[in-house]
Write a protein that holds these residues in place. Structure first.
Motif, PDB file in Angstrom:
ATOM      1  N   VAL A 189      18.891  57.524 -16.212  1.00 34.70           N
ATOM      2  CA  VAL A 189      17.040  57.437 -15.737  1.00 34.70           C
ATOM      3  C   VAL A 189      17.274  55.809 -15.593  1.00 34.70           C
ATOM      4  N   VAL A 192      18.641  54.410 -12.012  1.00 36.37           N
ATOM      5  CA  VAL A 192      17.828  54.894 -10.868  1.00 36.37           C
ATOM      6  C   VAL A 192      16.830  54.024 -10.826  1.00 36.37           C
ATOM      7  N   VAL A 193      15.852  54.074 -12.503  1.00 40.89           N
ATOM      8  CA  VAL A 193      14.785  53.017 -12.454  1.00 40.89           C
ATOM      9  C   VAL A 193      15.217  51.742 -12.073  1.00 40.89           C
ATOM     10  N   GLY A 196      16.089  50.668  -8.015  1.00 42.00           N
ATOM     11  CA  GLY A 196      14.652  51.338  -7.309  1.00 42.00           C
ATOM     12  C   GLY A 196      13.117  50.568  -7.461  1.00 42.00           C
ATOM     13  N   GLY A 275      19.516  55.455  -6.153  1.00 46.11           N
ATOM     14  CA  GLY A 275      18.039  54.527  -6.819  1.00 46.11           C
ATOM     15  C   GLY A 275      17.268  53.860  -5.408  1.00 46.11           C
ATOM     16  N   LEU A 278      15.984  55.922  -2.576  1.00 50.04           N
ATOM     17  CA  LEU A 278      14.903  56.698  -3.398  1.00 50.04           C
ATOM     18  C   LEU A 278      13.967  55.856  -2.901  1.00 50.04           C
ATOM     19  N   PHE A 288       7.504  56.179  -6.525  1.00 50.45           N
ATOM     20  CA  PHE A 288       8.882  55.838  -6.729  1.00 50.45           C
ATOM     21  C   PHE A 288       8.908  56.910  -7.549  1.00 50.45           C
ATOM     22  N   GLY A 289       7.651  56.042  -8.595  1.00 46.36           N
ATOM     23  CA  GLY A 289       8.075  56.971 -10.293  1.00 46.36           C
ATOM     24  C   GLY A 289       8.181  58.788 -10.335  1.00 46.36           C
ATOM     25  N   SER A 292      10.769  60.148  -8.642  1.00 47.26           N
ATOM     26  CA  SER A 292      12.174  60.073  -9.231  1.00 47.26           C
ATOM     27  C   SER A 292      12.232  60.475 -10.245  1.00 47.26           C
ATOM     28  N   VAL A 295      13.643  64.526  -9.228  1.00 48.52           N
ATOM     29  CA  VAL A 295      15.562  63.993  -9.885  1.00 48.52           C
ATOM     30  C   VAL A 295      15.951  64.534 -11.059  1.00 48.52           C
ATOM     31  N   PHE A 296      15.625  63.453 -11.442  1.00 45.14           N
ATOM     32  CA  PHE A 296      15.703  63.219 -13.529  1.00 45.14           C
ATOM     33  C   PHE A 296      15.790  64.090 -13.806  1.00 45.14           C
TER      34      PHE A 296
END
Length: 375
Positions: A189, A192-193, A196, A275, A278, A288-289, A292, A295-296
């Motif tokens: 998590v 990627v966050v 991104g 990330g 995306l 983006f959130g 994501s 995907v998570f």
């Protein structure tokens, strides 16, 4: 090439300063790799613990008493003796997860080598507890029946005897598994966050225009973001593994921590590239959130960290080979639980690296297009 490396180094320093100054993100990293892992490992239990149990004993024999006495804390509450009518009402009201019904002449039928059946009613709304509880109760009944045979001198007549060896986690302690899997989930998590958010922060604050007028290439910007954010997460994983998992939770780490961190570094390379990819598809942080989250969820639920990959349909198992999380879970379990070396986990390391390169190529193509539009 030297100029490229120098530019990447300067951009990495800039990215590290941005990450370290973001108190909210740093707070999320600290909590995720310390408190969150401890709470999940100690609080979320898949074991049967303190489960309510009712029993209808029609036999009232020595064997039935042995079975009743064997069902005890901490896995089960003390069995409550019920009759047929109250048992049905109690199950409908959800007061008992298990109700066992022992038939008349159970002991006599078993000693006479006649077929005997013990009824077990399960409230399957508690799916995990119900499934595991049935296995435990079955084992208890078989164990006590064999013990009763031994007292009567009848155990020698049995044609077979089961011998079970539990490897890598002899007491099946849940925290040994959930702590490492939660660590993997947090890595997925946050990596990627973090990268991104770094891209989206440049766009929303307008600082990406500053980068466009500098003599730097898109590849230098992207690689700097991957390297800087990956290093932050990798340091958090190292501290969490050595401090929280090994010291606080006392999970025995059998393999090389350095090898695990090397595999984690490859995994972070793959995820941070994902990330960026995306982030180039979306135009704002909320978008983006939202992109994501699925995907998570897919990477977590279908990677083998939540449920065994062997339980999934064959076509889905093959499809999930394209996800780096599937290979990373195998690598982490092999190294930390089974003391696997490079000679065993190299296929997973190669797969994660290959998927990361593919993500990076796509991310660079998308990133160049995004910069071109910004320019």
């Amino acid at each position: 090439m030297m100029i490229w490396l120098i530019n990447v180094l300067h951009l990495c320093v800039k990215e590290l300063r941005c990450v370290l100054r973001d108190r909210t993100m740093m707070g999320a990293i600290v909590v995720s790799f310390t408190i969150a892992i401890y709470v999940v490992a100690t609080g979320a239990k898949a074991d049967v613990t303190n489960v309510s149990f009712g029993i209808i004993d029609h036999d009232q024999s020595g064997l039935s008493m042995r079975i009743r006495q064997a069902i005890r804390p901490p896995m089960f509450q003390e069995p409550v003796v019920l009759d047929q009518e109250s048992a049905q009402q109690a199950m409908e009201e959800g007061r008992f997860l298990f109700i066992m019904e022992i038939p008349r002449n159970l002991e006599a039928d078993i000693h006479g080598q006649r077929q005997a059946t013990i009824g077990l009613t399960v409230d399957a709304t508690a799916m995990a507890q119900g499934q595991l509880g049935v296995a435990y109760i079955t084992e208890i009944v078989l164990r006590e029946t064999l013990a009763d045979f031994k007292v009567m001198g009848m155990d020698e007549r049995l044609p077979t005897k089961a011998v079970i060896h539990v490897m890598f986690n002899p007491n099946t302690t849940t925290s040994w598994f959930t702590s490492v899997m939660q660590l993997i989930n947090n890595v997925t998590v946050l990596s990627v966050v973090l990268v991104g958010a770094a891209v989206m922060r440049e766009r929303e604050r307008g600082t990406i225009e500053h980068l466009l007028v500098m003599p730097v290439r898109a590849s230098e910007i992207a690689v700097a973001k991957i390297a800087a954010n990956g290093v932050v997460i990798l340091l958090a994983v190292a501290v969490s593994t050595l401090l929280v998992i090994k010291v606080v939770l006392q999970v025995p780490v059998e393999g090389s921590v350095l090898l695990f961190l090397a595999g984690t570094g490859l995994y972070l390379f793959s995820l941070t590239a994902l990330g960026i990819m995306l982030a180039t598809v979306t135009s704002s942080m909320p978008q983006f959130g939202l992109l994501s989250v699925p995907v998570f969820v897919i990477m977590y639920l279908l990677s083998g960290s939540a449920t065994p990959a062997e339980n999934m349909p064959m076509w889905l198992q093959h499809l999930m080979q394209l996800s780096p999380s599937t290979h990373y879970v195998k690598l982490a379990q092999g190294v930390l639980y089974r003391a696997a070396g490079v000679d065993i986990v190299w296929p997973q390391m190669l797969a994660v690296s290959g998927i990361g390169v593919a993500f990076l190529v796509i991310a660079l193509m998308r990133f160049r297009l995004m910069l071109a539009r910004q320019g």
